[in-house]
Enzyme design. Structure first.
Site, PDB file in Angstrom:
ATOM      1  N   ASP A 422     -33.549  56.651  -0.274  1.00  0.00           N
ATOM      2  CA  ASP A 422     -33.090  56.809  -1.652  1.00  0.00           C
ATOM      3  C   ASP A 422     -33.122  55.481  -2.400  1.00  0.00           C
ATOM      4  OD1 ASP A 422     -30.957  55.675  -0.308  1.00  0.00           O
ATOM      5  OD2 ASP A 422     -29.526  57.263  -0.777  1.00  0.00           O
ATOM      6  N   GLU A 427     -35.511  52.428  -6.823  1.00  0.00           N
ATOM      7  CA  GLU A 427     -36.179  51.280  -7.427  1.00  0.00           C
ATOM      8  C   GLU A 427     -37.498  51.680  -8.084  1.00  0.00           C
ATOM      9  OE1 GLU A 427     -34.526  48.738  -7.879  1.00  0.00           O
ATOM     10  OE2 GLU A 427     -32.918  49.265  -6.489  1.00  0.00           O
ATOM     11  N   GLU A 452     -29.566  53.876 -14.709  1.00  0.00           N
ATOM     12  CA  GLU A 452     -29.115  53.903 -13.318  1.00  0.00           C
ATOM     13  C   GLU A 452     -29.002  55.331 -12.791  1.00  0.00           C
ATOM     14  OE1 GLU A 452     -28.374  51.848 -10.733  1.00  0.00           O
ATOM     15  OE2 GLU A 452     -29.423  50.319 -11.889  1.00  0.00           O
ATOM     16  N   ASP A 471     -29.091  64.327   1.368  1.00  0.00           N
ATOM     17  CA  ASP A 471     -27.696  64.539   1.001  1.00  0.00           C
ATOM     18  C   ASP A 471     -27.505  64.079  -0.432  1.00  0.00           C
ATOM     19  OD1 ASP A 471     -27.376  61.678   1.053  1.00  0.00           O
ATOM     20  OD2 ASP A 471     -27.067  61.791   3.218  1.00  0.00           O
ATOM     21  N   HIS A 527     -23.654  50.605 -13.676  1.00  0.00           N
ATOM     22  CA  HIS A 527     -23.547  51.217 -12.351  1.00  0.00           C
ATOM     23  C   HIS A 527     -22.321  52.109 -12.229  1.00  0.00           C
ATOM     24  CE1 HIS A 527     -26.343  47.888 -11.246  1.00  0.00           C
ATOM     25  NE2 HIS A 527     -26.799  48.786 -10.391  1.00  0.00           N
TER      26      HIS A 527
END
Length: 768
Positions: A422, A427, A452, A471, A527
């Site tokens: 992930d 990225e 983000e 997940d 974030h």
């Protein structure tokens, strides 16, 4: 090789071709056979001739003639010079085929090709000799090789092997750090294998000893290599400790009485693969930790040095380290210490495999070839120097002009190597966002939080696409003591909000925090506040119910991740601009859902319900609420109930404001309201300050045109708490000047001029 201009000699084609041997000083054993002819678009004719010796083709010997208007213009090519060539044949094609297969250890071929009897140049120490050979093509799968094997027609000896693949993509297996053994593509190069996937244009590099140059990128990086296509766990130098040093090699009274120790690590080719920083004025013991040097080219040596600010550094000795797993000692010349080696999967394998999955996801799901949609090379670097210290717990996507990704190796206490699947997807998606066609999403405030969030969303989608332990967690593989970095299914577990503008007590960060800073305020919460759209996507995919932090009860029926990702991707690449906020994401995702699945539709309703769950939009259990802004030049508007009756207690508005419009015309196509209690109001202009036209009952209103120059109109629908009916719908059109400006215009010349575009007329209304 030769090349001659013939234009001044006025030689005809017939004269030149009938006297080849005379012009080229060859005897009659050599002949030439025409093999191709073409005329280009400016009138030159190009004819190629194969050279033969006693009727046998000489490999690579070709004469190329070029004619203009029937006259020779030039001649070039390569010929075998006058010499005697042994053309004795003691074996046949069948024998040559068996010899070539045995030489390549090929029990089963991918394909079979005609065997050619040719005279071939065979390399020698002094150049080459011409030999009569059978040219046998051998294609094998494991490892993938496609070669021409040259078998001597006289002796049966294999004289040469010529690869037909440049940097051949080769199937391999990789023992990844986090995802088990996976299939990868590497390439065959100079007798070994590299982490290159030429089909997908993915290149994975070791940047441990690289140098970063502003505007250019990395130099001095190296390839990850393997002697086989089965990439196994390898020894890794984790740390190196200097316990004691003799004083004789570094100490100078008054000038240098305390050591400044550092180390260099060199591989078996005597290349420096790592240079540490130095411990300033520090006596041993000192430890150089988290080295992450994979011992792929032994024997490795560690050099001990003392840094001197003036003059040359002092050399304390070179010490060979073994590949033995565990703690080992080193000593010599009064210096000693120990080092740690472990057996570990190379994190570069995770990055390489993960990027292949990421590439396939975007190509197969969205038809997007590479991050920019144009098949650009995807470069990624592990362990660059700026990530070998405090920034080891990070991974980044560097923007234009670099357009590559970098991954830290973790500090071993907070994070392990930052190379989870992930993470790679996250990225790479940052690069997709930057190339979304609309200017990307500015990395601060709400637009940065969306940036983000989209990276998290598609990083998670890639996990599910891969089928390897998917997940709804972010960074679960790389964390040392924490279970994950972020949770999409429950953002609050990672101190993120799950409800928009829900206050600091619920982890919502003020997106208008002043000067954005990545260290002090996370660029105004990029974030942190990303948790809101993350949770929206989870609910849209999986469904869920509850009460959000604004006190609103919600229930969302999930539509599955496959449809949810299509809506999110269309929103990102079609409806969001660089400074888009959460309201723009809300409106864009609804439009994307309508584009893909219609309105009304299960998907559209789920998008709306999921946004309401995270605190944006109105209760989806009512057919209309809030304000909808319409900017298209024409369209259809309804009360939203479809074939059902409208809802009680509706109170909603539509602002119709196409850019540049001076007048709006409405034509109702249906009208059925509870007379006197449920009402449609039509205002000239885009607010409710004027006197509206009022309609109720069941009579279809006539055509309505707003006063010229108002630029738009507002329609409001309001109902009481009882009795409903079928509702209403109308079509609208706009008139006025063509918008003088719209969208974004890129100015790329060093200087110039521009205006609002209206010329001698007034500019239009509602421009942006």
């Amino acid at each position: 090789m030769f090349h001659y201009s013939l234009s001044k000699y006025n030689i005809s084609r017939e004269s030149l071709t009938s006297n080849f041997n005379s012009y080229l000083n060859l005897d009659k054993q050599y002949t030439f056979k025409q093999i191709s002819e073409r005329t280009d678009d400016i009138g030159f004719t190009h004819v190629n001739y194969q050279q033969l010796y006693q009727g046998i083709p000489i490999s690579g010997c070709l004469v190329m003639l070029h004619f203009k208007d029937g006259k020779a213009n030039s001649i070039n090519g390569q010929i075998a010079q006058k010499q005697e060539i042994d053309i004795a044949q003691n074996i046949d094609e069948k024998q040559a085929y068996s010899i070539a297969k045995a030489y390549m250890n090929a029990s089963e071929l991918l394909n079979e090709y005609p065997i050619e009897l040719v005279i071939a140049p065979i390399p020698t120490e002094n150049g080459f000799d011409y030999k009569l050979v059978y040219k046998v093509r051998i294609d094998v799968a494991n490892p993938l090789q496609m070669v021409n094997v040259m078998v001597d027609a006289a002796s049966g000896e294999v004289l040469n092997k010529i690869s037909l693949i440049a940097h051949a993509d080769t199937p391999g297996t990789a023992q990844t750090l986090y995802s088990g053994t996976q299939n990868i593509i590497c390439d065959s190069y100079n007798g070994y294998y590299r982490l290159r996937d030429n089909g997908r244009k993915i290149e994975t590099y070791d940047a441990t000893n690289a140098t970063f140059t502003q505007g250019t990128g990395f130099s001095g990086y190296s390839n990850y290599v393997s002697s086989t296509t089965a990439w196994q766990k390898i020894p890794r130098l984790n740390s190196f400790t200097i316990s004691n040093v003799a004083s004789g090699w570094w100490y100078t009274a008054f000038a240098d009485e305390q050591p400044d120790l550092y180390i260099k690590v060199k591989n078996g080719s005597n290349q420096t693969v790592y240079t540490s920083g130095y411990y300033n004025n520090t006596f041993p013991p000192v430890t150089f930790s988290n080295l992450n040097i994979y011992l792929t080219n032994p024997p490795y040596t560690v050099e001990v040095w003392d840094y001197d600010a003036i003059g040359s550094d002092d050399f304390g000795g070179s010490y060979t380290i073994s590949n033995n797993i565990g703690i080992s000692n080193w000593s010599g010349s009064g210096n000693n210490g120990y080092y740690s080696v472990s057996l570990q999967s190379n994190p570069a394998l995770d990055v390489h495999w993960g990027m292949e999955k990421t590439f396939d996801f975007y190509l197969n799901v969205f038809g997007r070839n590479s991050y920019d949609g144009h098949g650009s090379v995807i470069k990624q670097y592990l362990n660059p120097p700026d990530m070998q210290g405090s920034d080891a717990n990070n991974a980044s996507a560097l923007p234009f002009p670099y357009n590559f990704m970098v991954y830290g190796m973790g500090d071993g206490s907070f994070m392990n190597p930052v190379v989870g699947l992930d993470v790679e997807g996250h990225e790479f998606t940052h690069m997709v966002i930057a190339d979304n066609g609309n200017g990307g999403l500015t990395y601060q405030g709400e637009s940065g939080a969306l940036n983000e969030s989209f990276a998290d969303i598609f990083g998670t989608c890639i996990e599910f696409y891969s089928g390897v332990n998917p997940d709804w967690l972010i960074g679960e593989d790389v964390m040392v003591n924490a279970p994950y970095l972020r949770s999409m299914s429950n953002p609050k577990l990672a101190n993120q909000p799950n409800t928009y503008n829900s206050g600091l007590q619920n982890y919502w960060h003020n997106p208008n925090c002043g000067t954005p800073d990545p260290k002090t305020n996370d660029n105004c919460g990029v974030h942190t506040n990303s948790g809101v759209q993350n949770y929206w996507f989870y609910l849209l995919s999986q469904g869920g119910s509850g009460t959000n932090d604004l006190g609103n009860s919600y229930s969302v029926t999930g539509i599955g991740i496959n449809q949810a990702r299509q809506i999110a991707y269309r929103n990102l690449t079609t409806y969001l601009s660089s400074n888009s906020n959460y309201l723009a994401a809300y409106n864009g995702s609804l439009q994307a859902a309508e584009d893909l699945y219609g309105n009304p539709s299960t998907q559209y309703n789920a998008v709306r319900a999921a946004w309401y769950a995270v605190g944006i939009g109105d209760n989806p259990n009512t057919y209309c609420s809030g304000t909808t802004v319409l900017t298209a030049n024409s369209g259809t508007v309804t009360d939203g109930s479809g074939s059902a009756n409208y809802s009680n207690n509706s109170n909603c508005k539509w602002i119709i404001a196409p850019p540049g419009a001076t007048q709006i015309t409405l034509n109702f196509t249906s009208f059925n309201l509870e007379n006197g209690y449920d009402t449609v109001f039509v205002y000239g202009g885009t607010d409710t300050t004027g006197t509206p036209l009022v309609y109720t009952g069941t009579s279809l209103p006539g055509q309505i045109s707003t006063p010229a120059g108002m630029g738009g109109c507002l329609v409001k629908f309001k109902t009481d708490g009882s009795v409903t009916a079928g509702g209403w719908s109308f079509n609208y059109t706009s008139s006025g000047i063509t918008p003088a400006c719209s969208g974004i215009t890129l100015l790329s010349t060093p200087s110039g001029s521009f205006s609002d575009g209206s010329g001698s007329s007034n500019y239009g209304n509602n421009l942006n």
